[in-house]
Design a protein around this motif. Structure first.
Motif, PDB file in Angstrom:
ATOM      1  N   TYR A  55       0.797  -1.220   0.000  1.00 41.41           N
ATOM      2  CA  TYR A  55       0.000   0.000   0.000  1.00 41.41           C
ATOM      3  C   TYR A  55       0.833   1.276   0.000  1.00 41.41           C
ATOM      4  CZ  TYR A  55      -3.711  -3.254   1.091  1.00 41.41           C
ATOM      5  OH  TYR A  55      -4.582  -4.310   1.045  1.00 41.41           O
ATOM      6  N   GLY A  56       2.133   1.170   0.085  1.00 38.23           N
ATOM      7  CA  GLY A  56       3.008   2.336   0.041  1.00 38.23           C
ATOM      8  C   GLY A  56       3.413   2.814   1.424  1.00 38.23           C
ATOM      9  N   TYR A  57       4.260   3.824   1.424  1.00 42.95           N
ATOM     10  CA  TYR A  57       4.792   4.366   2.673  1.00 42.95           C
ATOM     11  C   TYR A  57       3.806   5.339   3.307  1.00 42.95           C
ATOM     12  CZ  TYR A  57       9.180   2.399   1.116  1.00 42.95           C
ATOM     13  OH  TYR A  57      10.144   1.529   0.710  1.00 42.95           O
ATOM     14  N   GLY A  58       3.972   5.572   4.597  1.00 41.43           N
ATOM     15  CA  GLY A  58       3.170   6.556   5.304  1.00 41.43           C
ATOM     16  C   GLY A  58       2.034   5.983   6.123  1.00 41.43           C
ATOM     17  N   PHE A  59       1.786   4.698   6.021  1.00 42.03           N
ATOM     18  CA  PHE A  59       0.692   4.074   6.768  1.00 42.03           C
ATOM     19  C   PHE A  59       1.179   3.282   7.979  1.00 42.03           C
ATOM     20  CE2 PHE A  59      -1.003   4.305   2.385  1.00 42.03           C
ATOM     21  CZ  PHE A  59      -2.121   5.080   2.634  1.00 42.03           C
ATOM     22  N   GLU A  60       2.453   3.366   8.292  1.00 40.11           N
ATOM     23  CA  GLU A  60       3.021   2.514   9.333  1.00 40.11           C
ATOM     24  C   GLU A  60       2.416   2.778  10.712  1.00 40.11           C
ATOM     25  OE1 GLU A  60       4.865   4.272   7.199  1.00 40.11           O
ATOM     26  OE2 GLU A  60       5.908   2.743   6.006  1.00 40.11           O
ATOM     27  N   ASP A  61       2.236   4.042  11.075  1.00 39.75           N
ATOM     28  CA  ASP A  61       1.719   4.361  12.411  1.00 39.75           C
ATOM     29  C   ASP A  61       0.264   3.937  12.584  1.00 39.75           C
ATOM     30  OD1 ASP A  61       4.143   5.410  13.176  1.00 39.75           O
ATOM     31  OD2 ASP A  61       3.597   7.481  12.684  1.00 39.75           O
ATOM     32  N   ILE A  62      -0.559   4.269  11.608  1.00 41.71           N
ATOM     33  CA  ILE A  62      -1.972   3.883  11.718  1.00 41.71           C
ATOM     34  C   ILE A  62      -2.115   2.368  11.628  1.00 41.71           C
ATOM     35  CG2 ILE A  62      -2.507   4.164   9.266  1.00 41.71           C
ATOM     36  CD1 ILE A  62      -4.859   5.041  12.145  1.00 41.71           C
ATOM     37  N   THR A  63      -1.265   1.728  10.829  1.00 42.57           N
ATOM     38  CA  THR A  63      -1.293   0.266  10.733  1.00 42.57           C
ATOM     39  C   THR A  63      -0.929  -0.360  12.078  1.00 42.57           C
ATOM     40  OG1 THR A  63      -0.723   0.324   8.399  1.00 42.57           O
ATOM     41  CG2 THR A  63      -0.295  -1.718   9.556  1.00 42.57           C
ATOM     42  N   ALA A  64       0.072   0.191  12.742  1.00 42.71           N
ATOM     43  CA  ALA A  64       0.484  -0.348  14.044  1.00 42.71           C
ATOM     44  C   ALA A  64      -0.649  -0.230  15.064  1.00 42.71           C
ATOM     45  CB  ALA A  64       1.728   0.374  14.545  1.00 42.71           C
ATOM     46  N   PHE A  65      -1.328   0.904  15.077  1.00 41.55           N
ATOM     47  CA  PHE A  65      -2.427   1.089  16.030  1.00 41.55           C
ATOM     48  C   PHE A  65      -3.598   0.159  15.724  1.00 41.55           C
ATOM     49  CE2 PHE A  65      -6.507   3.058  17.129  1.00 41.55           C
ATOM     50  CZ  PHE A  65      -6.385   3.040  18.498  1.00 41.55           C
ATOM     51  N   VAL A  66      -4.001   0.100  14.458  1.00 43.53           N
ATOM     52  CA  VAL A  66      -5.119  -0.758  14.066  1.00 43.53           C
ATOM     53  C   VAL A  66      -4.769  -2.221  14.319  1.00 43.53           C
ATOM     54  CG1 VAL A  66      -6.512  -1.540  12.106  1.00 43.53           C
ATOM     55  CG2 VAL A  66      -6.092   0.889  12.437  1.00 43.53           C
ATOM     56  N   TRP A  67      -3.508  -2.601  14.049  1.00 41.88           N
ATOM     57  CA  TRP A  67      -3.106  -3.983  14.289  1.00 41.88           C
ATOM     58  C   TRP A  67      -3.148  -4.318  15.777  1.00 41.88           C
ATOM     59  CZ3 TRP A  67      -3.457  -8.187  11.947  1.00 41.88           C
ATOM     60  CH2 TRP A  67      -2.773  -9.326  12.385  1.00 41.88           C
ATOM     61  N   TRP A  68      -2.736  -3.382  16.631  1.00 38.42           N
ATOM     62  CA  TRP A  68      -2.821  -3.614  18.072  1.00 38.42           C
ATOM     63  C   TRP A  68      -4.271  -3.846  18.481  1.00 38.42           C
ATOM     64  CZ3 TRP A  68      -5.506  -1.285  21.964  1.00 38.42           C
ATOM     65  CH2 TRP A  68      -5.202  -1.716  23.254  1.00 38.42           C
ATOM     66  N   LEU A  69      -5.180  -3.037  17.970  1.00 36.10           N
ATOM     67  CA  LEU A  69      -6.591  -3.177  18.287  1.00 36.10           C
ATOM     68  C   LEU A  69      -7.137  -4.531  17.815  1.00 36.10           C
ATOM     69  CD1 LEU A  69      -8.927  -1.596  19.545  1.00 36.10           C
ATOM     70  CD2 LEU A  69      -9.428  -0.707  17.278  1.00 36.10           C
ATOM     71  N   ILE A  70      -6.775  -4.933  16.609  1.00 36.14           N
ATOM     72  CA  ILE A  70      -7.223  -6.219  16.069  1.00 36.14           C
ATOM     73  C   ILE A  70      -6.703  -7.380  16.912  1.00 36.14           C
ATOM     74  CG2 ILE A  70      -6.944  -7.799  14.110  1.00 36.14           C
ATOM     75  CD1 ILE A  70      -7.108  -5.289  12.304  1.00 36.14           C
ATOM     76  N   VAL A  71      -5.423  -7.334  17.253  1.00 36.76           N
ATOM     77  CA  VAL A  71      -4.824  -8.406  18.067  1.00 36.76           C
ATOM     78  C   VAL A  71      -5.503  -8.482  19.432  1.00 36.76           C
ATOM     79  CG1 VAL A  71      -2.710  -9.112  19.271  1.00 36.76           C
ATOM     80  CG2 VAL A  71      -2.613  -8.418  16.881  1.00 36.76           C
ATOM     81  N   ALA A  72      -5.718  -7.338  20.068  1.00 35.66           N
ATOM     82  CA  ALA A  72      -6.355  -7.324  21.387  1.00 35.66           C
ATOM     83  C   ALA A  72      -7.768  -7.890  21.320  1.00 35.66           C
ATOM     84  CB  ALA A  72      -6.374  -5.902  21.950  1.00 35.66           C
ATOM     85  N   LEU A  73      -8.532  -7.499  20.318  1.00 35.48           N
ATOM     86  CA  LEU A  73      -9.900  -7.990  20.198  1.00 35.48           C
ATOM     87  C   LEU A  73      -9.946  -9.477  19.859  1.00 35.48           C
ATOM     88  CD1 LEU A  73     -11.593  -4.970  18.416  1.00 35.48           C
ATOM     89  CD2 LEU A  73     -11.843  -5.665  20.799  1.00 35.48           C
ATOM     90  N   LEU A  74      -9.064  -9.925  18.975  1.00 36.21           N
ATOM     91  CA  LEU A  74      -9.015 -11.352  18.647  1.00 36.21           C
ATOM     92  C   LEU A  74      -8.701 -12.192  19.878  1.00 36.21           C
ATOM     93  CD1 LEU A  74      -7.150 -11.402  15.221  1.00 36.21           C
ATOM     94  CD2 LEU A  74      -9.475 -12.176  15.672  1.00 36.21           C
ATOM     95  N   ILE A  75      -7.731 -11.759  20.658  1.00 37.13           N
ATOM     96  CA  ILE A  75      -7.353 -12.514  21.851  1.00 37.13           C
ATOM     97  C   ILE A  75      -8.482 -12.477  22.882  1.00 37.13           C
ATOM     98  CG2 ILE A  75      -5.785 -12.544  23.835  1.00 37.13           C
ATOM     99  CD1 ILE A  75      -3.568 -11.750  21.847  1.00 37.13           C
ATOM    100  N   PHE A  76      -9.078 -11.307  23.095  1.00 39.91           N
ATOM    101  CA  PHE A  76     -10.149 -11.195  24.087  1.00 39.91           C
ATOM    102  C   PHE A  76     -11.342 -12.069  23.720  1.00 39.91           C
ATOM    103  CE2 PHE A  76     -14.199  -9.302  25.341  1.00 39.91           C
ATOM    104  CZ  PHE A  76     -14.077  -9.374  26.712  1.00 39.91           C
ATOM    105  N   PHE A  77     -11.841 -11.934  22.499  1.00 42.04           N
ATOM    106  CA  PHE A  77     -13.041 -12.681  22.127  1.00 42.04           C
ATOM    107  C   PHE A  77     -12.762 -14.173  21.971  1.00 42.04           C
ATOM    108  CE2 PHE A  77     -14.548  -8.412  20.839  1.00 42.04           C
ATOM    109  CZ  PHE A  77     -15.678  -8.380  21.652  1.00 42.04           C
ATOM    110  N   GLY A  78     -11.575 -14.522  21.503  1.00 42.40           N
ATOM    111  CA  GLY A  78     -11.211 -15.941  21.438  1.00 42.40           C
ATOM    112  C   GLY A  78     -11.125 -16.556  22.819  1.00 42.40           C
ATOM    113  N   ALA A  79     -10.514 -15.834  23.744  1.00 42.52           N
ATOM    114  CA  ALA A  79     -10.403 -16.328  25.115  1.00 42.52           C
ATOM    115  C   ALA A  79     -11.781 -16.409  25.770  1.00 42.52           C
ATOM    116  CB  ALA A  79      -9.486 -15.418  25.936  1.00 42.52           C
ATOM    117  N   ARG A  80     -12.611 -15.412  25.543  1.00 40.65           N
ATOM    118  CA  ARG A  80     -13.943 -15.421  26.157  1.00 40.65           C
ATOM    119  C   ARG A  80     -14.788 -16.579  25.640  1.00 40.65           C
ATOM    120  NH1 ARG A  80     -18.247 -10.562  25.901  1.00 40.65           N
ATOM    121  NH2 ARG A  80     -18.424 -11.313  23.776  1.00 40.65           N
TER     122      ARG A  80
END
Length: 99
Positions: A55-80
């Protein structure tokens, strides 16, 4: 007459299920608290490189934040889901033993 006064067995099931849901939520929060940083640290670099190459340069920060949110939600709902299923099955096994 209140619903729990009409059928005491139904009231017991309702209390049990609400307790299972509450316990599952608490345990899932604890699991997510400890597992999210580990899973995020191991995968964020790959996700940022993938995003940059596709997708090109410049999306690294927003990607990191969105990825953190996705990982947290996947782990929470999978564990629940896993914990609540295990608790219900364990409760049913115990109840079946006494019946």
């Amino acid at each position: 007459m209140q619903p729990w006064q009409q059928n005491p067995n139904q009231a017991g099931r309702s209390i049990f299920m609400s307790s299972v849901i509450g316990l599952s939520n608490v345990i899932a929060v604890v699991v997510a608290f400890f597992a999210t940083p580990v899973a995020y640290d191991r995968t964020v670099g790959w996700v940022q490189r993938f995003t940059t190459s596709h997708y090109g340069y410049g999306f690294e920060d927003i990607t990191a934040f969105v990825w953190w949110l996705i990982v947290a939600l996947l782990i929470f709902f999978g564990a629940r889901a896993s914990i609540s299923t295990a608790l219900v099955m364990g409760g049913l096994a115990i109840a079946a033993r006494f019946l």
